[in-house]
Write a protein that holds these residues in place. Structure first.
Motif, mmCIF file in Angstrom:
data_model
loop_
_atom_site.group_PDB
_atom_site.id
_atom_site.type_symbol
_atom_site.label_atom_id
_atom_site.label_comp_id
_atom_site.label_asym_id
_atom_site.label_seq_id
_atom_site.Cartn_x
_atom_site.Cartn_y
_atom_site.Cartn_z
ATOM 1 N N GLN A 211 -21.438 -9.831 10.564
ATOM 2 C CA GLN A 211 -23.035 -9.664 11.648
ATOM 3 C C GLN A 211 -22.605 -11.315 12.135
ATOM 4 O O GLN A 211 -22.363 -11.944 12.299
ATOM 5 C CB GLN A 211 -24.432 -9.310 11.445
ATOM 6 C CG GLN A 211 -24.963 -10.713 10.610
ATOM 7 C CD GLN A 211 -26.170 -10.806 9.388
ATOM 8 O OE1 GLN A 211 -26.404 -9.678 9.538
ATOM 9 N NE2 GLN A 211 -27.325 -11.771 9.480
ATOM 10 N N VAL A 212 -23.455 -11.051 13.330
ATOM 11 C CA VAL A 212 -23.768 -11.711 14.891
ATOM 12 C C VAL A 212 -24.642 -12.261 14.339
ATOM 13 O O VAL A 212 -25.188 -11.542 15.963
ATOM 14 C CB VAL A 212 -22.647 -12.037 15.362
ATOM 15 C CG1 VAL A 212 -23.019 -13.327 16.036
ATOM 16 C CG2 VAL A 212 -20.994 -11.972 14.795
ATOM 17 N N LEU A 213 -26.200 -13.061 14.133
ATOM 18 C CA LEU A 213 -26.748 -12.818 14.708
ATOM 19 C C LEU A 213 -27.417 -14.142 15.634
ATOM 20 O O LEU A 213 -27.324 -15.362 14.548
ATOM 21 C CB LEU A 213 -27.908 -13.204 13.397
ATOM 22 C CG LEU A 213 -29.456 -12.725 13.577
ATOM 23 C CD1 LEU A 213 -30.023 -12.210 14.174
ATOM 24 C CD2 LEU A 213 -30.047 -12.953 11.850
ATOM 25 N N VAL A 214 -28.378 -14.086 16.694
ATOM 26 C CA VAL A 214 -28.502 -15.571 17.834
ATOM 27 C C VAL A 214 -29.587 -14.521 18.264
ATOM 28 O O VAL A 214 -29.573 -14.152 18.954
ATOM 29 C CB VAL A 214 -27.616 -16.032 17.813
ATOM 30 C CG1 VAL A 214 -27.908 -16.758 18.971
ATOM 31 C CG2 VAL A 214 -26.087 -15.931 17.756
ATOM 32 N N GLU A 254 -12.397 -12.214 18.157
ATOM 33 C CA GLU A 254 -14.181 -12.042 17.412
ATOM 34 C C GLU A 254 -15.509 -12.193 17.951
ATOM 35 O O GLU A 254 -14.961 -14.117 18.761
ATOM 36 C CB GLU A 254 -13.883 -12.742 15.565
ATOM 37 C CG GLU A 254 -13.647 -13.796 15.576
ATOM 38 C CD GLU A 254 -13.422 -14.275 14.208
ATOM 39 O OE1 GLU A 254 -13.804 -13.964 13.823
ATOM 40 O OE2 GLU A 254 -12.943 -15.619 14.628
ATOM 41 N N LEU A 255 -16.215 -12.592 17.402
ATOM 42 C CA LEU A 255 -17.887 -13.099 17.558
ATOM 43 C C LEU A 255 -17.959 -14.167 16.707
ATOM 44 O O LEU A 255 -17.666 -13.404 15.230
ATOM 45 C CB LEU A 255 -18.901 -12.366 17.747
ATOM 46 C CG LEU A 255 -18.369 -11.546 18.741
ATOM 47 C CD1 LEU A 255 -20.213 -10.380 19.281
ATOM 48 C CD2 LEU A 255 -18.405 -11.890 20.365
ATOM 49 N N VAL A 256 -19.377 -15.145 16.803
ATOM 50 C CA VAL A 256 -19.283 -15.686 15.766
ATOM 51 C C VAL A 256 -19.714 -16.916 15.604
ATOM 52 O O VAL A 256 -21.032 -17.071 17.284
ATOM 53 C CB VAL A 256 -17.731 -17.219 15.192
ATOM 54 C CG1 VAL A 256 -17.327 -18.195 16.365
ATOM 55 C CG2 VAL A 256 -17.964 -17.529 14.061
ATOM 56 N N ALA A 264 -17.364 -17.094 21.766
ATOM 57 C CA ALA A 264 -16.712 -15.815 22.005
ATOM 58 C C ALA A 264 -15.267 -16.253 21.079
ATOM 59 O O ALA A 264 -15.012 -17.580 21.995
ATOM 60 C CB ALA A 264 -16.143 -14.945 22.483
ATOM 61 N N VAL A 265 -13.847 -15.919 20.174
ATOM 62 C CA VAL A 265 -12.802 -16.169 20.002
ATOM 63 C C VAL A 265 -11.678 -15.397 20.386
ATOM 64 O O VAL A 265 -12.138 -13.861 20.454
ATOM 65 C CB VAL A 265 -12.208 -16.180 18.240
ATOM 66 C CG1 VAL A 265 -11.351 -17.124 18.349
ATOM 67 C CG2 VAL A 265 -13.965 -17.767 18.040
ATOM 68 N N SER A 266 -10.507 -15.896 21.753
ATOM 69 C CA SER A 266 -9.897 -15.042 22.117
ATOM 70 C C SER A 266 -8.265 -16.301 22.099
ATOM 71 O O SER A 266 -8.818 -17.367 21.614
ATOM 72 C CB SER A 266 -10.283 -14.937 24.267
ATOM 73 O OG SER A 266 -9.840 -15.552 24.114
ATOM 74 N N LEU A 321 -14.862 -19.861 11.504
ATOM 75 C CA LEU A 321 -15.654 -19.811 10.479
ATOM 76 C C LEU A 321 -16.835 -20.895 10.797
ATOM 77 O O LEU A 321 -18.280 -20.647 11.386
ATOM 78 C CB LEU A 321 -15.925 -20.267 9.074
ATOM 79 C CG LEU A 321 -14.549 -19.744 7.646
ATOM 80 C CD1 LEU A 321 -14.347 -20.182 7.638
ATOM 81 C CD2 LEU A 321 -14.683 -18.121 8.019
ATOM 82 N N CYS A 322 -17.184 -21.439 11.007
ATOM 83 C CA CYS A 322 -18.135 -22.724 11.763
ATOM 84 C C CYS A 322 -17.938 -24.354 12.561
ATOM 85 O O CYS A 322 -16.369 -24.250 12.471
ATOM 86 C CB CYS A 322 -18.949 -22.952 10.878
ATOM 87 S SG CYS A 322 -18.667 -24.062 9.259
#
Length: 380
Positions: A211-214, A254-256, A264-266, A321-322
């Motif tokens: 999940q991506v919780l912000v 993906e979203l992170v 966002a990662v592309s 990851l972070c």
């Protein structure tokens, strides 16, 4: 120690890592009461959330059994580089499960056999709650905290199912239509006995690793080139503008969450590099990771070497990851290796995780350990 003011004791204890607090509770009765107090629990959690990210790692031991580990960062005394220390955790009441997500020190787990039951579990206090069953196998899941009601919620999004003609042993066959692009949304307030149906959406959601919780909103990738957010307070969906990376040559990966920001990662085909875009007032490209620094050798013994240019990381096998306070970006490769990438020096090193002889294949979820009791929000 009895002569110390309670405010000073609270300040000292709130800086200890959570595993050390378990030992501190045995010092005296006054400390045990203090550590279990809700004010202390909240203060300790806020301090831990400001530190570098920690992780929950799910390891598959056997076909029908898993283990949980807690991963924390430290510095290698030999070279000063970041390394991850793992500690095995107590197990939830289900043997075979899928680690869905983490929020405020609580894990959302989905049993994979035999009933696909959902469970909320704190691996440091060992308390848990089983959630009401869905009438179907769960689809995309999200778990977060609604600050307006002070309740936790689980969101489930599944492909809308249609009834096809046909019977099997006297029962009508129901299946997901291949032509359908609608999704059905269900929400459960943890502690409530029933799921609520929020209706349908005119598109489907891509599978998300975590999940991506912000800021009280869950985020998913919906269909192609679309980000949808779900406000846990209003229970409404809203489309989020896409970053400029999603163009003709950009491949959305993906979203992170990076240091509290939606990211966002592309992959840029022309530049042959990973791009990490961070949402502030608008989308800003903050990091680029060139293919030249992701060359990797995967020998038969499972160890990693960064010296052989013949092997390249497949794009889909890399996850962000972070972001550490040092500026290093933590990446995961093929669910087997966690590495730290320095975007300034463009260097990368293996964190070399060990799991007491368990095979190095795992799922990692960013997690802030806490002493939050599930009863605190279920019975209020």
């Amino acid at each position: 120690m009895d002569r110390l003011p309670q405010e000073l004791v609270l300040e000292i204890l709130s800086r200890l890592p959570l595993p050390s607090l378990g030992q501190s509770k045995s010092v005296c009765r006054a400390w045990r009461i203090l550590i279990q107090d809700r004010v202390f629990v909240d203060k300790h959690f806020k301090r831990m959330a400001d530190n570098d990210s920690t992780f929950i790692l799910q390891i598959a031991n056997q076909p029908n059994q898993n283990s949980l580990y807690f991963g924390d960062f430290s510095n290698n005394p030999d070279d000063g580089k970041a390394m991850m220390i793992t500690k095995r955790l107590s197990m939830p009441p289900i043997l075979n499960f899928h680690l869905v997500s983490s929020c405020d020190g609580l894990l959302c787990l989905r049993a994979t056999y035999p009933s696909f039951q959902l469970c909320i579990y704190n691996p440091f206090t060992w308390d848990h709650i089983e959630l009401p069953k869905l009438s179907h196998r769960a689809g995309n899941l999200g778990f977060g905290f609604d600050a307006t009601t002070k309740k936790y919620k689980v969101v489930e999004i599944s492909l809308k199912r249609t009834t096809r003609r046909g019977f099997r042993r006297g029962r009508q066959i129901t299946a997901a239509s291949s032509s359908s692009s609608e999704s059905v949304v269900h929400v459960l307030t943890v502690g409530s006995p029933t799921w609520r149906n929020l209706g349908s959406l005119p598109f489907h959601f891509m599978w998300q690793n975590s999940q991506v919780l912000v800021n009280g909103k869950l985020h998913w990738i919906a269909t192609e080139h679309m980000i949808m957010s779900f406000d846990l307070a209003t229970e409404e969906f809203k489309e989020v503008p896409m970053p400029d990376c999603i163009g003709f040559n950009g491949k959305f990966h993906e979203l992170v969450v990076l240091r509290g920001c939606l990211s966002a990662v592309s992959f840029d085909d022309d530049a042959e590099e990973w791009e990490i875009w961070v949402m502030r007032e608008c989308w800003v490209k903050e990091f680029s990771i060139g293919v030249d620094v992701t060359k990797i050798l995967w020998p038969n013994d499972g160890r990693v070497s960064w010296n052989n240019p013949r092997y390249f990381l497949p794009r889909k096998c890399i996850r962000v990851l972070c972001l550490l306070r040092s500026g290093e970006i933590i990446l995961k490769y093929r669910n087997k290796v966690v590495v730290a990438y320095d975007p300034h020096g463009r260097t990368i090193h293996d964190l070399r995780l060990t799991f007491e002889g368990i095979p190095r294949c795992f799922k990692a979820v960013v997690h802030v350990a806490s002493l939050i009791k599930i009863d605190n929000f279920v019975n209020t």
